[in-house]
Design a protein around this motif. Structure first.
Motif, PDB file in Angstrom:
ATOM      1  N   VAL A 180       0.862  -1.339  -0.095  1.00 41.16           N
ATOM      2  CA  VAL A 180      -0.313   0.194  -0.235  1.00 41.16           C
ATOM      3  C   VAL A 180       0.846   1.080  -0.142  1.00 41.16           C
ATOM      4  CG1 VAL A 180      -2.065   1.200   1.554  1.00 41.16           C
ATOM      5  CG2 VAL A 180      -2.025  -0.869   1.403  1.00 41.16           C
ATOM      6  N   VAL A 181       0.470   2.275  -1.158  1.00 44.82           N
ATOM      7  CA  VAL A 181       1.144   3.587  -0.998  1.00 44.82           C
ATOM      8  C   VAL A 181      -0.339   4.812  -0.465  1.00 44.82           C
ATOM      9  CG1 VAL A 181       2.568   5.007  -1.804  1.00 44.82           C
ATOM     10  CG2 VAL A 181       2.496   3.444  -3.096  1.00 44.82           C
ATOM     11  N   LEU A 182       0.981   5.437   0.044  1.00 40.51           N
ATOM     12  CA  LEU A 182      -0.420   6.523   0.821  1.00 40.51           C
ATOM     13  C   LEU A 182      -0.424   7.695   0.770  1.00 40.51           C
ATOM     14  CD1 LEU A 182      -0.767   5.418   4.667  1.00 40.51           C
ATOM     15  CD2 LEU A 182      -2.975   4.789   2.766  1.00 40.51           C
ATOM     16  N   VAL A 183      -0.753   8.645   0.056  1.00 44.15           N
ATOM     17  CA  VAL A 183      -0.384   9.906  -0.780  1.00 44.15           C
ATOM     18  C   VAL A 183      -1.559  11.252   0.188  1.00 44.15           C
ATOM     19  CG1 VAL A 183       0.439   8.587  -2.630  1.00 44.15           C
ATOM     20  CG2 VAL A 183      -1.748   9.477  -3.114  1.00 44.15           C
ATOM     21  N   ALA A 224      12.135   4.280  -1.490  1.00 50.09           N
ATOM     22  CA  ALA A 224      11.450   2.984  -0.270  1.00 50.09           C
ATOM     23  C   ALA A 224      10.460   2.248  -1.456  1.00 50.09           C
ATOM     24  CB  ALA A 224      10.878   4.021   0.237  1.00 50.09           C
ATOM     25  N   VAL A 225       9.741   2.369  -2.645  1.00 54.86           N
ATOM     26  CA  VAL A 225       9.671   1.640  -3.272  1.00 54.86           C
ATOM     27  C   VAL A 225      10.054   0.700  -4.008  1.00 54.86           C
ATOM     28  CG1 VAL A 225       8.301   2.165  -6.019  1.00 54.86           C
ATOM     29  CG2 VAL A 225       7.866   4.015  -4.302  1.00 54.86           C
ATOM     30  N   GLU A 226      11.629   0.619  -4.504  1.00 53.71           N
ATOM     31  CA  GLU A 226      12.504  -0.431  -4.576  1.00 53.71           C
ATOM     32  C   GLU A 226      11.995  -1.424  -3.630  1.00 53.71           C
ATOM     33  OE1 GLU A 226      15.067   1.281  -6.731  1.00 53.71           O
ATOM     34  OE2 GLU A 226      14.161   1.881  -8.049  1.00 53.71           O
ATOM     35  N   GLU A 227      12.730  -0.986  -2.499  1.00 53.57           N
ATOM     36  CA  GLU A 227      12.531  -1.701  -0.884  1.00 53.57           C
ATOM     37  C   GLU A 227      11.731  -2.238  -0.429  1.00 53.57           C
ATOM     38  OE1 GLU A 227      15.930   0.389   0.841  1.00 53.57           O
ATOM     39  OE2 GLU A 227      17.425   1.044  -1.339  1.00 53.57           O
ATOM     40  N   HIS A 228      11.231  -1.260  -0.024  1.00 53.29           N
ATOM     41  CA  HIS A 228       9.805  -1.564   0.906  1.00 53.29           C
ATOM     42  C   HIS A 228       9.081  -2.514   0.638  1.00 53.29           C
ATOM     43  CE1 HIS A 228       7.893  -1.316   5.046  1.00 53.29           C
ATOM     44  NE2 HIS A 228       7.360  -0.849   4.398  1.00 53.29           N
ATOM     45  N   PRO A 229       8.346  -3.476   0.817  1.00 52.46           N
ATOM     46  CA  PRO A 229       6.843  -4.449   0.979  1.00 52.46           C
ATOM     47  C   PRO A 229       5.777  -4.328   1.655  1.00 52.46           C
ATOM     48  CG  PRO A 229       8.785  -5.997   1.491  1.00 52.46           C
ATOM     49  CD  PRO A 229       9.250  -4.648   1.842  1.00 52.46           C
ATOM     50  N   GLY A 230       6.129  -3.400   2.241  1.00 54.76           N
ATOM     51  CA  GLY A 230       5.033  -3.223   2.924  1.00 54.76           C
ATOM     52  C   GLY A 230       3.792  -2.654   2.871  1.00 54.76           C
ATOM     53  N   VAL A 231       3.943  -0.698   3.728  1.00 57.64           N
ATOM     54  CA  VAL A 231       2.645  -0.231   4.155  1.00 57.64           C
ATOM     55  C   VAL A 231       3.792   1.039   3.426  1.00 57.64           C
ATOM     56  CG1 VAL A 231       1.170   1.401   4.712  1.00 57.64           C
ATOM     57  CG2 VAL A 231       1.040  -0.912   4.773  1.00 57.64           C
ATOM     58  N   LEU A 232       3.444   2.475   2.998  1.00 57.37           N
ATOM     59  CA  LEU A 232       4.401   3.243   2.369  1.00 57.37           C
ATOM     60  C   LEU A 232       3.650   4.226   2.308  1.00 57.37           C
ATOM     61  CD1 LEU A 232       7.406   4.633   1.629  1.00 57.37           C
ATOM     62  CD2 LEU A 232       6.680   4.114  -0.881  1.00 57.37           C
ATOM     63  N   ALA A 233       4.140   5.697   3.529  1.00 59.01           N
ATOM     64  CA  ALA A 233       3.515   6.621   3.043  1.00 59.01           C
ATOM     65  C   ALA A 233       4.964   7.311   3.204  1.00 59.01           C
ATOM     66  CB  ALA A 233       3.352   7.141   5.207  1.00 59.01           C
ATOM     67  N   LEU A 234       3.801   8.272   1.820  1.00 61.37           N
ATOM     68  CA  LEU A 234       4.487   9.655   1.086  1.00 61.37           C
ATOM     69  C   LEU A 234       4.119  11.194   1.673  1.00 61.37           C
ATOM     70  CD1 LEU A 234       4.733   8.620  -3.024  1.00 61.37           C
ATOM     71  CD2 LEU A 234       6.181   7.658  -0.962  1.00 61.37           C
ATOM     72  N   GLY A 235       5.126  11.793   1.745  1.00 71.57           N
ATOM     73  CA  GLY A 235       5.658  13.426   2.217  1.00 71.57           C
ATOM     74  C   GLY A 235       3.784  13.946   1.336  1.00 71.57           C
ATOM     75  N   GLY A 236       3.943  14.579   1.582  1.00 72.74           N
ATOM     76  CA  GLY A 236       2.508  15.732   1.194  1.00 72.74           C
ATOM     77  C   GLY A 236       2.704  16.413  -0.174  1.00 72.74           C
TER      78      GLY A 236
END
Length: 177
Positions: A6-9, A69-81
């Motif tokens: 999941v990627v949260l924006v 982060a997109v290349e390395e992280h398989p979990g939940v990722l939150a991006l800066g606004g």
């Protein structure tokens, strides 16, 4: 699938950090926040990066942090606004399970208080927040597979809505309290 689950924006006050941590627990996966990555790399808080090094330097650090982060992280990722302002970042997010956490100004003010040290909201924060949203909303929706409104919902309800929107119901083994 490669990349984050999941990627949260969304803008400041949308609840990306709170919802991200809840989702990670619920989905039994890791949580990562690119703003925290930037601060760790720079060795100072984001407001200091803006003041001492300038916004262009911060945006370069942000681009690198998002890519890693997109290349390395398989979990939940939150991006800066503001991460979605970069065309390369938007291209990188193409095809990923991105969720735009939509928030209204009143809720954002209540959640973070727009008097906190947020560099782009330093002068006339309410007006500036509205201007940022006018500029960013089309980009948030462009990269999002789903839009989840946060108004009137608890963090647990928002996390449930994200899981439902992405069809991850089979992955949730824990109930959010």
């Amino acid at each position: 699938m490669t990349g984050p689950l999941v990627v949260l924006v969304g803008p400041p006050g949308a609840g990306k950090s709170t919802i991200g941590a809840l989702l990670a627990r619920r989905l039994e996966t890791g949580y990562r926040d690119t703003d925290a990555d930037i601060e760790a790399t720079a060795g100072k808080p984001i407001p200091e990066i803006f003041v001492e090094d300038g916004e262009p330097h911060f945006r370069e650090l942000e681009r690198r942090a998002v890519r890693a982060a997109v290349e390395e992280h398989p979990g939940v990722l939150a991006l800066g606004g503001g991460a979605i302002m970069d065309p390369g970042t938007r291209a990188l997010l193409d095809g990923l399970p991105v969720v735009f956490l939509e928030v209204e100004l009143a809720d954002a003010v209540r959640r973070v208080g727009l008097d906190t040290p947020r560099p782009l909201l330093a002068v006339n924060p309410r007006k500036r927040w509205r201007e940022l949203m006018e500029q960013r909303r089309p980009l948030y929706t462009e990269v999002a597979r789903a839009v989840v409104p946060t108004g009137g919902r608890t963090p647990a309800q928002v996390a449930d809505a994200v899981i439902e929107a992405l069809g991850l119901q089979g992955r949730n083994r824990q109930t959010i309290q």
